[in-house]
Structures are given as C-alpha cells and as structure tokens.
Scaffold this active site. Structure first.
Site, PDB file in Angstrom:
ATOM      1  N   GLU A  34      -2.529 -81.944  -0.861  1.00 10.29           N
ATOM      2  CA  GLU A  34      -2.607 -81.539  -2.272  1.00 10.29           C
ATOM      3  C   GLU A  34      -3.964 -81.922  -2.840  1.00 10.29           C
ATOM      4  O   GLU A  34      -4.454 -83.034  -2.609  1.00 10.29           O
ATOM      5  CB  GLU A  34      -1.471 -82.236  -3.038  1.00 10.29           C
ATOM      6  CG  GLU A  34      -0.799 -81.368  -4.053  1.00 10.29           C
ATOM      7  CD  GLU A  34      -0.100 -80.151  -3.443  1.00 10.29           C
ATOM      8  OE1 GLU A  34      -0.735 -79.072  -3.386  1.00 10.29           O
ATOM      9  OE2 GLU A  34       1.053 -80.269  -3.053  1.00 10.29           O
ATOM     10  N   HIS A  35      -4.531 -80.994  -3.586  1.00  6.69           N
ATOM     11  CA  HIS A  35      -5.867 -81.163  -4.175  1.00  6.69           C
ATOM     12  C   HIS A  35      -6.927 -81.367  -3.089  1.00  6.69           C
ATOM     13  O   HIS A  35      -7.914 -82.070  -3.291  1.00  6.69           O
ATOM     14  CB  HIS A  35      -5.887 -82.312  -5.194  1.00  6.69           C
ATOM     15  CG  HIS A  35      -5.124 -81.969  -6.447  1.00  6.69           C
ATOM     16  ND1 HIS A  35      -5.662 -81.251  -7.473  1.00  6.69           N
ATOM     17  CD2 HIS A  35      -3.838 -82.220  -6.789  1.00  6.69           C
ATOM     18  CE1 HIS A  35      -4.748 -81.090  -8.420  1.00  6.69           C
ATOM     19  NE2 HIS A  35      -3.626 -81.661  -8.027  1.00  6.69           N
ATOM     20  N   ASP A  37      -7.766 -78.378  -1.194  1.00  7.00           N
ATOM     21  CA  ASP A  37      -8.326 -77.054  -0.847  1.00  7.00           C
ATOM     22  C   ASP A  37      -9.653 -76.780  -1.539  1.00  7.00           C
ATOM     23  O   ASP A  37     -10.489 -76.063  -1.001  1.00  7.00           O
ATOM     24  CB  ASP A  37      -7.314 -75.916  -1.055  1.00  7.00           C
ATOM     25  CG  ASP A  37      -6.907 -75.679  -2.492  1.00  7.00           C
ATOM     26  OD1 ASP A  37      -7.161 -76.549  -3.360  1.00  7.00           O
ATOM     27  OD2 ASP A  37      -6.330 -74.607  -2.766  1.00  7.00           O
ATOM     28  N   LEU A 126       5.204 -73.844  -7.716  1.00  6.84           N
ATOM     29  CA  LEU A 126       5.543 -73.032  -6.537  1.00  6.84           C
ATOM     30  C   LEU A 126       4.652 -71.797  -6.451  1.00  6.84           C
ATOM     31  O   LEU A 126       4.903 -70.887  -5.677  1.00  6.84           O
ATOM     32  CB  LEU A 126       7.024 -72.626  -6.589  1.00  6.84           C
ATOM     33  CG  LEU A 126       7.992 -73.811  -6.712  1.00  6.84           C
ATOM     34  CD1 LEU A 126       9.425 -73.334  -6.852  1.00  6.84           C
ATOM     35  CD2 LEU A 126       7.867 -74.742  -5.506  1.00  6.84           C
ATOM     36  N   ASP A 173      -3.122 -71.073  -2.304  1.00  2.00           N
ATOM     37  CA  ASP A 173      -1.906 -70.362  -2.715  1.00  2.00           C
ATOM     38  C   ASP A 173      -1.946 -68.898  -2.291  1.00  2.00           C
ATOM     39  O   ASP A 173      -0.947 -68.339  -1.832  1.00  2.00           O
ATOM     40  CB  ASP A 173      -1.736 -70.469  -4.235  1.00  2.00           C
ATOM     41  CG  ASP A 173      -1.627 -71.917  -4.679  1.00  2.00           C
ATOM     42  OD1 ASP A 173      -1.338 -72.772  -3.830  1.00  2.00           O
ATOM     43  OD2 ASP A 173      -1.846 -72.189  -5.877  1.00  2.00           O
ATOM     44  N   TYR A 225      -6.674 -80.330 -14.087  1.00  5.10           N
ATOM     45  CA  TYR A 225      -7.031 -79.730 -12.792  1.00  5.10           C
ATOM     46  C   TYR A 225      -8.539 -79.512 -12.731  1.00  5.10           C
ATOM     47  O   TYR A 225      -9.208 -79.909 -11.769  1.00  5.10           O
ATOM     48  CB  TYR A 225      -6.273 -78.406 -12.620  1.00  5.10           C
ATOM     49  CG  TYR A 225      -6.474 -77.765 -11.262  1.00  5.10           C
ATOM     50  CD1 TYR A 225      -5.618 -78.048 -10.209  1.00  5.10           C
ATOM     51  CD2 TYR A 225      -7.529 -76.888 -11.028  1.00  5.10           C
ATOM     52  CE1 TYR A 225      -5.807 -77.476  -8.957  1.00  5.10           C
ATOM     53  CE2 TYR A 225      -7.734 -76.313  -9.790  1.00  5.10           C
ATOM     54  CZ  TYR A 225      -6.867 -76.605  -8.759  1.00  5.10           C
ATOM     55  OH  TYR A 225      -7.057 -76.035  -7.527  1.00  5.10           O
TER      56      TYR A 225
END
Ligand code: GLA
Length: 392
Positions: A34-35, A37, A126, A173, A225
C-alpha cells in the site's frame, strides 16, 4: 437476467437503440503493497467479483452523452472535442469523461452514448473509480476499433484520473482492473510494469479472506494522499534516489540520519518495509504457505497506522477486533482514512471474527460494518448480449 443483459435493456430504454458493446471491470483488493505504487514499488492486488458495467454505442454527431443507472440525475451531454480538464464536471461524470478525453489522444475520437451501472461499493477502498474508468475505456476502445494493449489502456485510464479528475494516483488500480485473472493475485513491479500471476485459492487450504467495509469515508483522504505522495518525492530527492523503491531495509538507518525529519523518515520506513513485505508475501504464496501471510498483513497495517499515518479509528478497530476473534492477520487496504480492512483467517474462525468485529463497533456506538468474503475473480471482460436485446 444477468447485470450485462439488464444494462442492455436499460440502455435500449434510455437511448432508444441497442448498445453496440458492453464491458465490465472489477473493483480490487490489494493484498499487500500500500502506497508503494507511486514510489515505483511492488503491489499485489486481485480482482473482486463486484464490477462496473459500461454499455456504449457510436454517435455520429461527435457528442458524448453519459448516464448512470445509480445517479440518474447527473447526465453529461458534451462535444467530445471540447472536453478539457479545467472544465470538468463534478462527481462521477469526471471519470468517464476523463477517459474519453485521454483516449482521444490515442485515436478514439468519436462521440458515444454511454450508460454505466455497477455494484462496487463507492469509497470503500475497493477502487470503484478505476473499475468505472476501465469499463468505460474498454468500451470506447472497442467502439473506435483502436487496438490498445491492456497495459496501455490502464495507463490511459490512470492519466484520465490524474490529469482530468485531478487525483494523483499510481497505476495499481487500473492495472489490477484490466490484468487480474480469476484465482490469482497479480504481482506487479510498478517501475517497469513487469508482472506475474500468483495463484491464490484460500478455500483450498481451509482459509478465507474477509472484507470489512467500515462504511467510513473521511474527507481528509484526497488531500492526505497528495501530501503523502509529495513527502515521498521530497525524501527521494533528498536521499539522491530516483524513487523510494531504490532503498532497501538495510539503508534505513543511514537514510533516517540524513533526512533530519522524523516524520519524513517514518514515511520512508513504511514504503521501504512495505516493499519488502510484498516480496515476502509473494514467496509465501508461491510456496503455498498461506498462513504465513497473516503476520505480513498485520505488519503492513501497523506500518500504515504508525509510520505512514493513513489509518483511522474504525480501520484500527476492525483490524484489532479481527485479530482478537482469531484472524491470522488483518490490514487496512487502499488509500486509507476509511474504507475497508482485509482479514485472512482459517474458515473455522470466521464466525468468531465476525462477532468480535460487530461487538467492537456496537460497544463504541459505531455503524455496523459490512462483512463479506472476497474471491479473486476475473479482470475486465466483454459481454455479448446481442441476442437478448429487444429491438424497437
Ligand atoms: C489508491 C490509489 C492507488 C494506490 C493506493 C494506495 O487506491 O489509486 O494508486 O496508491 O491508493 O496503495
């Protein structure tokens, strides 16, 4: 009637003619990574069964008319060539129009009628937005007869989200929505997009993956973010590397000393240790040792909570309650500040985990979360419904 056929019927009703193409793309769960990419690191997502569907047909006048079954009051009618990021609409319409805009530069220039529907929960971590972009992107490329690889389509959808919608996301994603396959997680190196499918069938070893949707969506999410992303870029520059991906766990002590900023050092620590956890996760999955994934998930959650600081009370509560109920591991997924928690458990522990979570939320007067099982499913696909569509 299945979702695609129902959408074709609705399209006929709304536009007065049949769609020429229908595509769907799934939401995703990121098992770990997570975080990472946007730091050119590693990710390990799988596709959910829940999907967004897009039905489309050509318009000869060059206009784009976009509608949603879920938000019937928000309709776009705009000439495709006039789309500009600085004049984007608010709300869901920015996503499909962003994809139309991004794909114009790749040769898909025509107008279209578009109707979308879906069952990926919104704001749950999601990635309903990438599912929407990718379903629409597939439909547009198909209509225009433009041959694009799935990677190129994913990158075009990412450009739509970054430059048109204005969310500085990484590529995970969209790659997940387009490239995942049933029964697998997709290990992606986001630096060169090298990737491989890794089998994941929890039921075969008596395990289950639970998704806990806390139903919490904090407004902080988008600003935080962008802020985390900027911090990572600043740290990489300061440390003289192209991206934080270039650092390893053994470099952390020296890096921390060089940064002179404890909060920035913690952000770096998360990214570096998370990349290491993804590689360890791939190894345990490939060796068939699913239970060993548990501590990696929990380690990821703790790192996101304490070092990257993107968790929140409800996510922590769900993860802790799951562990008290007997989970092998649990972690928040997605950008953070709300959304969902992924839990790995023995199937036999499922009932006690569910009850532990429900009790923990009730004790604090918090809304009861949605708890469901997640199964690695198929990526974007076309639906052929021509024979079921009624012609007027
Ligand atoms: C969001 C972004 C992704 C990724 C995750 C965090 O889902 O769209 O690109 O950065 O957050 O891992």
């Amino acid at each position: 009637m299945n979702e695609a056929a129902a959408l074709a019927d609705r399209f006929q009703h709304v536009f007065g003619h049949s769609p020429e193409t229908i595509w769907s793309a799934p939401g995703r769960v990121n098992v770990i990574g997570e975080h990472t990419d946007y730091n050119e690191g590693f990710v390990l997502p799988f596709a959910l069964e829940q999907r967004v569907y897009a039905a489309a047909s050509h318009r000869v006048d060059g206009w784009v008319v976009a509608r949603s079954v879920q938000v019937p009051s928000e309709v776009a009618a705009v000439e495709a060539h006039s789309l500009r990021p600085d004049a984007r609409p608010d709300g869901w319409l920015a996503y499909p129009l962003g994809v139309v805009w991004a794909l114009r530069t790749l040769g898909a220039t025509g107008g279209l009628d578009l109707l979308v529907d879906g069952n990926v929960p919104l704001g749950s971590g999601l990635s309903s937005s990438a599912a929407l972009e990718c379903a629409v992107g597939c439909a547009i490329a198909d209509l225009a007869g433009v041959q694009l690889s799935r990677v190129d389509l994913a990158l075009a959808c990412q450009i739509a989200e970054r430059e048109f919608v204005g969310v500085p996301c990484g590529p995970m994603d969209q790659l997940a929505a387009l490239l995942c396959t049933a029964g697998h997680v997709l290990f992606i190196d986001t630096r060169d997009l090298d990737r491989r499918q890794v089998p994941l069938d929890p039921a075969s070893s008596g395990h289950t993956l639970l998704l806990i949707d806390t139903k919490v969506r904090h407004s902080l999410a988008s600003s935080a973010y962008a802020d985390r992303r900027r911090s990572c870029e600043r740290a990489a520059k300061w440390l003289g590397v192209r991206a934080l991906r270039d650092l390893h766990v053994a470099d952390l002590e020296v890096a921390t000393g060089e940064l002179h900023d404890l909060s920035l050092a913690r952000r770096v620590k998360h990214v570096v240790t998370e990349n290491a956890r993804v590689c360890a996760a791939v190894q345990v999955l490939e060796e068939g040792l699913l239970e060993d994934l548990g501590p990696l998930l929990t380690g990821s959650h703790i790192s996101l909570r304490d070092d990257y600081e993107v968790s929140c009370l409800e996510l922590d509560l769900a993860a802790e309650a799951a562990e008290r109920g007997g989970a092998l591991g649990a972690r928040m997924i997605g950008g953070g500040f709300g959304g969902s928690v992924l839990v790995l458990a023995d199937t036999t522990a499922e009932a006690s985990i569910r009850s532990s979570i429900v009790t923990a939320f009730a004790e604090r007067d918090l809304r009861e979360p949605d708890i469901s099982c997640a199964t690695p499913s198929t990526g974007a696909s076309e639906h052929f419904i021509a024979t079921t569509v009624a012609h007027s």
